[in-house]
Design a protein around this motif. Structure first.
Motif, PDB file in Angstrom:
ATOM      1  N   TYR A 159      -6.112   7.953  -0.383  1.00 27.33           N
ATOM      2  CA  TYR A 159      -6.028   7.114   0.645  1.00 27.33           C
ATOM      3  C   TYR A 159      -6.470   5.516   0.074  1.00 27.33           C
ATOM      4  O   TYR A 159      -7.140   5.608  -0.753  1.00 27.33           O
ATOM      5  CB  TYR A 159      -6.460   7.451   1.678  1.00 27.33           C
ATOM      6  CG  TYR A 159      -8.130   7.644   1.721  1.00 27.33           C
ATOM      7  CD1 TYR A 159      -8.658   9.180   1.705  1.00 27.33           C
ATOM      8  CD2 TYR A 159      -8.946   6.624   2.216  1.00 27.33           C
ATOM      9  CE1 TYR A 159      -9.908   9.236   1.565  1.00 27.33           C
ATOM     10  CE2 TYR A 159     -10.533   6.865   2.128  1.00 27.33           C
ATOM     11  CZ  TYR A 159     -10.668   8.494   1.541  1.00 27.33           C
ATOM     12  OH  TYR A 159     -12.362   8.277   1.932  1.00 27.33           O
ATOM     13  N   ILE A 181       0.294   6.684   7.200  1.00 24.59           N
ATOM     14  CA  ILE A 181      -0.151   7.790   6.321  1.00 24.59           C
ATOM     15  C   ILE A 181      -0.528   8.977   7.071  1.00 24.59           C
ATOM     16  O   ILE A 181      -1.255   8.846   8.048  1.00 24.59           O
ATOM     17  CB  ILE A 181      -1.387   7.270   5.467  1.00 24.59           C
ATOM     18  CG1 ILE A 181      -1.761   8.388   4.478  1.00 24.59           C
ATOM     19  CG2 ILE A 181      -2.693   6.719   5.941  1.00 24.59           C
ATOM     20  CD1 ILE A 181      -2.720   8.031   3.378  1.00 24.59           C
ATOM     21  N   VAL A 194      -1.177  13.076  -2.961  1.00 22.19           N
ATOM     22  CA  VAL A 194      -0.839  11.739  -1.866  1.00 22.19           C
ATOM     23  C   VAL A 194      -0.382  12.512  -0.699  1.00 22.19           C
ATOM     24  O   VAL A 194       0.472  13.245  -0.728  1.00 22.19           O
ATOM     25  CB  VAL A 194      -0.060  10.875  -2.523  1.00 22.19           C
ATOM     26  CG1 VAL A 194       0.196   9.609  -1.597  1.00 22.19           C
ATOM     27  CG2 VAL A 194      -0.612  10.293  -3.871  1.00 22.19           C
ATOM     28  N   ARG A 206      -7.453   9.377 -10.853  1.00 20.89           N
ATOM     29  CA  ARG A 206      -7.436   8.316  -9.754  1.00 20.89           C
ATOM     30  C   ARG A 206      -8.052   7.128 -10.385  1.00 20.89           C
ATOM     31  O   ARG A 206      -7.613   6.208 -10.389  1.00 20.89           O
ATOM     32  CB  ARG A 206      -8.178   8.851  -8.632  1.00 20.89           C
ATOM     33  CG  ARG A 206      -7.170   9.888  -7.868  1.00 20.89           C
ATOM     34  CD  ARG A 206      -8.021  10.194  -6.545  1.00 20.89           C
ATOM     35  NE  ARG A 206      -7.337  11.511  -5.893  1.00 20.89           N
ATOM     36  CZ  ARG A 206      -7.730  12.182  -4.905  1.00 20.89           C
ATOM     37  NH1 ARG A 206      -8.754  11.650  -4.368  1.00 20.89           N
ATOM     38  NH2 ARG A 206      -6.857  13.122  -4.485  1.00 20.89           N
ATOM     39  N   GLU A 223       1.014  -1.133  -0.066  1.00 18.18           N
ATOM     40  CA  GLU A 223      -0.025   0.006  -0.146  1.00 18.18           C
ATOM     41  C   GLU A 223       0.798   1.177  -0.016  1.00 18.18           C
ATOM     42  O   GLU A 223       0.612   2.343  -0.639  1.00 18.18           O
ATOM     43  CB  GLU A 223      -0.988  -0.018   1.166  1.00 18.18           C
ATOM     44  CG  GLU A 223      -1.790   1.297   1.142  1.00 18.18           C
ATOM     45  CD  GLU A 223      -3.091   1.307   2.214  1.00 18.18           C
ATOM     46  OE1 GLU A 223      -3.065   0.442   3.108  1.00 18.18           O
ATOM     47  OE2 GLU A 223      -3.644   2.480   2.206  1.00 18.18           O
ATOM     48  N   LEU A 269       1.104   3.993  -3.126  1.00 15.39           N
ATOM     49  CA  LEU A 269       0.422   5.443  -2.807  1.00 15.39           C
ATOM     50  C   LEU A 269       1.627   6.300  -3.465  1.00 15.39           C
ATOM     51  O   LEU A 269       1.523   7.165  -3.823  1.00 15.39           O
ATOM     52  CB  LEU A 269       0.350   5.543  -1.436  1.00 15.39           C
ATOM     53  CG  LEU A 269      -1.177   5.247  -0.863  1.00 15.39           C
ATOM     54  CD1 LEU A 269      -1.294   5.261   0.542  1.00 15.39           C
ATOM     55  CD2 LEU A 269      -2.111   6.293  -1.484  1.00 15.39           C
TER      56      LEU A 269
END
Ligand SMILES: Nc1ncnc2c1ncn2[C@@H]1O[C@H](COP(=O)(O)OP(=O)(O)OP(=O)(O)O)[C@@H](O)[C@H]1O
Ligand SMILES: [Mg+2]
Length: 448
Positions: A353, A238, A222, A319, A208, A212
């Motif tokens: 996210y 994050i 981001v 996205r 992940e 990102l």
């Protein structure tokens, strides 16, 4: 079972301080929410910096009209979207149930709302009465090992021993299904820590993180992310995009991301209101799969600040392209969000996210949300054909597709840079799609 009414106090964090915002009434049986209503406080409506809970059913554009009025959720829903966004989701519910030692999903919604604590996402807090103080304790980085161990025990359905019970404060607040907790780093900045889950077959926190970072390379918005090794497990961190630091009465300069601010002497912690895509599309969670990126784009046109509509819709389009190319098919409406930017002032798309590539052997793949005229079919042709819904010309949309593909095609280079070992790269590789498999010749001729 007879329905019962409960009245809860909703607080809003304005300019760094809590103020009473509204009274929420929930009608519920043991574990089903039947109806809600909400009345904004008269004093709250007089505040020049008052923010709306959500623009869909609880908008503040006509304050006169809603004075003293008990508002009902839109579209015959039982819950207000903006309140649901302040409620815990699957993971937070498991933590609350472990704390209260009750079975899964057995509590009334009001109890979940009350037990989530004040570090929940966004600028709202929900408390039993107006006299209740916030409950906002968060763990520090060095407590991560305890939080992680407690999270593992909750996942496994095991009791949490007293020395690990910090999870009950730090782990309840945020949405989503995976184990997580909020923690502060040495300088006081708030992060969301996402843990590995017992069921993972790949190093999810590391993938992940790398996904990102790849999104950032593709010029998506981001927040800062990092990984930490805690014992034999990795944690993905994050930065919370719904918090920032500024001196009272001051706002970060426009174009400086809120996530670039840090606590300094004299600076107070501020909160940004948060709404999910589910709230803005105005439907129940069960209807999420019938909705589309186009519906989100339309909601942006309706509710986002006019000055950001074009750029937010271009970002949303990118996205969608990114999700097609990395097979991030958990792109449901709660994995899209909006924040209230007091500098506009108005709503805008939140930073990105919850991006997780999903390996697959299927040639025909689908995202969760609809993409274009061919529904959820994850192809670039389907995406390009929907350009007008994002207020993009075909040429502009093709340019954005070219930009995103130009980065994602190099994903192995970026994943190696970010420390993903070869073994994990091989496991995740079937998630990544080559442009030739997700587009036609005609489309590729239109790319720059
Ligand atoms: N950086 C962030 N700052 C503030 N809030 C965040 C951030 N990242 C996620 N959130 C909020 O926390 C929720 C849960 O996070 P996330 O979606 O990453 O978890 P998840 O458990 O993987 O979700 P899912 O159940 O969709 O797989 C999000 O829906 C969003 O509301
Ligand atoms: Mg999520």
């Amino acid at each position: 079972m007879a329905a019962k009414d409960s009245r809860l106090a909703v607080f809003a964090n304005l300019s760094g301080g809590w103020v009473p915002c509204s009274q929420l009434q929930l009608t519920e049986t043991a574990n089903t929410l039947i109806a809600s209503s909400l009345a904004y406080g008269l004093n709250y409506l007089k505040r020049s910096n008052a923010i709306e809970i959500d623009p869909v059913g609880l908008g503040l554009s006509d304050r006169q009209a809603i004075q003293g009025v008990r508002l009902q959720p839109p579209n015959r829903l039982a819950f207000f979207g903006g309140i649901r966004d302040a409620a815990p989701d699957a993971w937070g519910r498991r933590v609350i149930e472990a704390k209260l030692k009750v079975p899964a999903n057995s509590l009334p919604e009001s109890q979940y709302l009350l037990h989530a604590g004040s570090e929940r996402v966004g600028a709202l807090d929900i408390r039993a009465t107006l006299n209740d103080a916030p409950n906002a304790a968060t763990g520090q980085l060095h407590t991560l090992a305890y939080l992680m161990e407690a999270a593992q025990r909750i996942e496994a359905g095991l009791p949490v021993p007293a020395q690990l019970d910090a999870i009950f404060i730090n782990g309840t607040a945020m949405g989503g299904a995976r184990p997580k907790a909020s923690v502060r780093d040495e300088s006081g900045v708030l992060w969301l820590a996402k843990f590995a889950s017992g069921q993972d077959r790949i190093d999810v926190p590391l993938i992940e993180y790398a996904a990102l970072q790849l999104g950032r390379e593709a010029s998506l918005n981001v927040p800062p992310v990092r990984t930490l090794q805690v014992g034999d497990r990795r944690v993905m961190m994050i930065r919370r995009f719904d918090r920032y630091w500024a001196s009272t009465g001051e706002l970060p300069t426009p174009h400086i991301p809120f996530t670039d601010t840090i606590p300094t002497p004299g600076a107070a912690e501020h909160r940004l209101a948060f709404n999910s895509g589910l709230t803005w599309v105005g439907c129940d969670e069960s209807e999420s799969r019938e909705k589309s990126y186009g519906d989100l784009a339309e909601a942006i046109r309706r509710y986002a600040h006019p000055s950001v509509i074009r750029s937010d819709n271009a970002e949303l389009f990118k996205r969608m392209i990114f999700n097609i190319l990395v097979s991030n098919d958990d792109d449901h409406l709660r994995n899209h969000g909006f924040i209230w930017d007091p500098r506009l002032p108005g709503w805008r798309l939140s930073p990105l996210y919850d991006v997780m590539p999903r390996p697959s052997l299927a040639t025909e793949r689908f995202l969760h949300l609809g993409i274009g005229p061919q529904g959820r079919v994850a192809t670039l042709d389907n995406a390009l054909a929907s350009h007008a819904r994002f207020t993009l010309s075909e040429r502009e949309a093709a340019l954005l597709i070219g930009q995103v593909w130009g980065v994602v095609r190099e994903w192995r280079v970026y994943f190696e840079r970010d420390g993903v070992p070869d073994s994990e790269i091989e496991l995740i590789a079937p998630a990544f799609r080559h442009i030739d498999t997700v587009s036609s010749h005609e489309l590729r001729r239109k790319l720059p």
